[in-house]
Write an enzyme that holds these catalytic residues in place. Structure first.
Site, short mmCIF file in Angstrom:
data_model
loop_
_atom_site.label_atom_id
_atom_site.label_comp_id
_atom_site.label_asym_id
_atom_site.label_seq_id
_atom_site.Cartn_x
_atom_site.Cartn_y
_atom_site.Cartn_z
N ALA A 1 11.68 -88.46 -10.24
CA ALA A 1 11.45 -87.54 -9.14
C ALA A 1 10.00 -87.06 -9.23
O ALA A 1 9.40 -87.10 -10.31
CB ALA A 1 12.42 -86.36 -9.27
N GLY B 1 14.83 -89.97 -12.19
CA GLY B 1 15.43 -90.34 -10.90
C GLY B 1 15.40 -91.84 -10.64
O GLY B 1 16.21 -92.35 -9.85
N GLU C 1 18.35 -93.15 -12.59
CA GLU C 1 19.54 -92.66 -11.87
C GLU C 1 19.77 -93.50 -10.61
O GLU C 1 20.91 -93.75 -10.23
CB GLU C 1 19.35 -91.17 -11.53
CG GLU C 1 19.43 -90.29 -12.77
CD GLU C 1 18.95 -88.87 -12.55
OE1 GLU C 1 17.87 -88.70 -11.92
OE2 GLU C 1 19.61 -87.93 -13.00
N GLU D 1 13.88 -86.41 -18.71
CA GLU D 1 13.85 -85.05 -18.14
C GLU D 1 13.70 -83.97 -19.21
O GLU D 1 13.04 -82.96 -19.00
CB GLU D 1 15.13 -84.78 -17.32
CG GLU D 1 15.19 -85.49 -15.98
CD GLU D 1 15.79 -86.89 -16.05
OE1 GLU D 1 15.86 -87.46 -17.15
OE2 GLU D 1 16.16 -87.41 -14.99
N1 CAA Z 1 5.99 -87.64 -10.45
C1 CAA Z 1 4.77 -87.47 -9.92
N2 CAA Z 1 3.70 -88.21 -10.26
C2 CAA Z 1 3.89 -89.16 -11.20
C3 CAA Z 1 5.14 -89.39 -11.79
C4 CAA Z 1 6.23 -88.57 -11.38
N3 CAA Z 1 7.47 -88.74 -11.85
N4 CAA Z 1 5.02 -90.38 -12.69
C5 CAA Z 1 3.72 -90.77 -12.66
N5 CAA Z 1 3.05 -90.04 -11.75
C6 CAA Z 1 1.63 -90.13 -11.39
C7 CAA Z 1 0.75 -89.56 -12.49
O1 CAA Z 1 0.64 -88.15 -12.39
C8 CAA Z 1 -0.56 -90.28 -12.21
O2 CAA Z 1 -1.19 -89.64 -11.13
P1 CAA Z 1 -2.82 -89.39 -11.18
O3 CAA Z 1 -3.40 -90.79 -11.16
O4 CAA Z 1 -3.11 -88.63 -9.92
O5 CAA Z 1 -3.11 -88.68 -12.46
C9 CAA Z 1 -0.12 -91.65 -11.70
O6 CAA Z 1 1.26 -91.49 -11.30
C10 CAA Z 1 -0.15 -92.71 -12.77
O7 CAA Z 1 0.57 -92.25 -13.89
P2 CAA Z 1 -0.03 -92.18 -15.39
O8 CAA Z 1 -1.50 -92.05 -15.36
O9 CAA Z 1 0.74 -91.15 -16.14
O10 CAA Z 1 0.36 -93.66 -15.90
P3 CAA Z 1 0.61 -94.12 -17.38
O11 CAA Z 1 0.70 -95.60 -17.33
O12 CAA Z 1 -0.34 -93.50 -18.32
O13 CAA Z 1 2.08 -93.53 -17.76
C11 CAA Z 1 4.40 -93.04 -17.33
C12 CAA Z 1 3.22 -93.98 -17.05
C13 CAA Z 1 4.81 -93.15 -18.81
C14 CAA Z 1 5.56 -93.50 -16.45
C15 CAA Z 1 4.01 -91.59 -17.02
O14 CAA Z 1 3.41 -91.54 -15.73
C16 CAA Z 1 5.16 -90.63 -17.02
O15 CAA Z 1 5.60 -90.22 -18.08
N6 CAA Z 1 5.67 -90.23 -15.82
C17 CAA Z 1 6.70 -89.25 -15.68
C18 CAA Z 1 8.06 -89.84 -16.01
C19 CAA Z 1 9.14 -88.79 -15.91
O16 CAA Z 1 9.12 -87.80 -16.63
N7 CAA Z 1 10.13 -89.00 -15.01
C20 CAA Z 1 11.21 -88.08 -14.82
C21 CAA Z 1 10.91 -87.12 -13.73
S1 CAA Z 1 12.10 -85.83 -13.62
C22 CAA Z 1 13.37 -86.44 -12.74
O17 CAA Z 1 13.38 -87.58 -12.33
C23 CAA Z 1 14.47 -85.46 -12.49
C24 CAA Z 1 15.70 -86.01 -11.88
O18 CAA Z 1 16.64 -86.35 -12.54
C25 CAA Z 1 15.83 -86.05 -10.46
#
Ligand code: CAA
Length: 260
Positions: A66, A111, A114, A134
């Site tokens: 998400a 998400g 999921e 999460e």
């Molecule tokens: N939401 C918003 N933006 C996101 C995102 C997310 N879930 N995942 C990645 N992005 C964005 C980053 O902020 C980044 O944006 P900028 O270039 O503007 O800085 C861009 O995508 C590229 O990401 P990274 O630079 O972080 O890429 P990376 O290769 O270094 O890392 C990753 C990749 C490990 C997937 C890392 O991006 C990450 O950990 N993302 C979040 C994953 C996460 O926590 N997902 C769960 C979300 S909560 C949820 O989903 C709740 C639910 O149950 C509904």
């Protein structure tokens, strides 16, 4: 219908929904969730479509979760509405008459994981990474992760993944039954299209029945579920496709199913 956050393609009986926010690794914001839901309804209502492929644009992510920047500003009430929209999207996929194949091309986190769990078949590229991180954000899953994951992989494995927030690679996901198969990255879409094509060539009445029976049966007792199977089985005998399928077998021909 026009879409801003997804690409929708229809070809040879297959609808392909591609989440198109590669700059944020296809993170699901509110509008994207609404668009995926609407695209599923559009495909459901198109009688020429018999299978769906769900994938992400780019080579890095299926869905990285998400949208954290959108969620970071939410009030509890807005978070509730957001989770309900997410659940509605996944229920729309799960309850659809159409078999949905997740083609997981990279990160499938939160998400994203999921979402693939609500699909019917999941194919992962070798480089895919899956998980429910999460807990690292100080939240618990909101789109069914605590419920679909234990149903798929068992309670202990689910709790380990949910409590540690550890990401797993495609091979481990395959070992625990979270994905059906792992393929080379460059073979992902080809494999998904092959399987979708095979499914789309069958009787759509029966692909619908089978999906509904497996999904409904998982949540009810065995006796009730078996009764449901008997009623679907017997009603198959009122269809063109049953007559065609059996006639073609006896005449050693290829059946021509009409989905009725
Ligand atoms: N939401 C918003 N933006 C996101 C995102 C997310 N879930 N995942 C990645 N992005 C964005 C980053 O902020 C980044 O944006 P900028 O270039 O503007 O800085 C861009 O995508 C590229 O990401 P990274 O630079 O972080 O890429 P990376 O290769 O270094 O890392 C990753 C990749 C490990 C997937 C890392 O991006 C990450 O950990 N993302 C979040 C994953 C996460 O926590 N997902 C769960 C979300 S909560 C949820 O989903 C709740 C639910 O149950 C509904």
């Amino acid at each position: 219908m026009t879409y801003k956050n997804i690409l929708l393609e229809k070809k040879d009986g297959i609808g392909t929904i591609k989440i198109n926010r590669p700059k944020v690794l296809n993170a699901l914001n509110k509008d994207t969730i609404i668009e995926i839901t609407n695209a599923m309804i559009e495909l459901e209502n198109d009688k020429k479509i018999n299978a769906v492929i769900l994938t992400g644009e780019g080579d890095k992510a299926f869905i990285a979760g998400a949208d954290i920047s959108q969620m970071s500003k939410m009030t509890p009430l807005e978070a509730k509405e957001f989770a309900e929209r997410g659940h509605n999207m996944l229920n729309t996929i799960e309850k659809s008459r159409l078999p949905v194949i997740a083609a997981v091309n990279g990160y499938a986190l939160g998400g994203g994981c999921e979402t693939l769990m609500a699909c019917d078949i999941c194919i992962a590229a070798k480089s895919a990474k899956l998980g429910q991180p999460e807990i690292n954000l100080g939240i618990s899953p909101g789109f069914g992760g605590t419920q679909r994951l234990p149903r798929l992989v068992g309670r202990m494995k689910a709790k380990e993944l949910l409590l540690t927030g550890r990401n797993i690679d495609a091979e481990e996901a395959h070992c625990i039954g979270l994905v059906n198969m792992v393929v080379d990255d460059d073979k992902l879409m080809e494999t998904a299209e092959k399987i979708a094509g095979k499914i789309a060539s069958k009787s759509s009445v029966q692909t619908n029945f089978i999906k509904a029976l497996v999904n409904k049966g998982a949540d009810i007792d065995l006796n009730t579920a078996n009764s449901l199977e008997i009623s679907y089985f017997s009603s198959s005998f009122s269809t063109h496709d049953q007559k065609e399928g059996m006639k073609a077998f006896l005449e050693k021909k290829k059946p021509e199913f009409k989905g009725k």
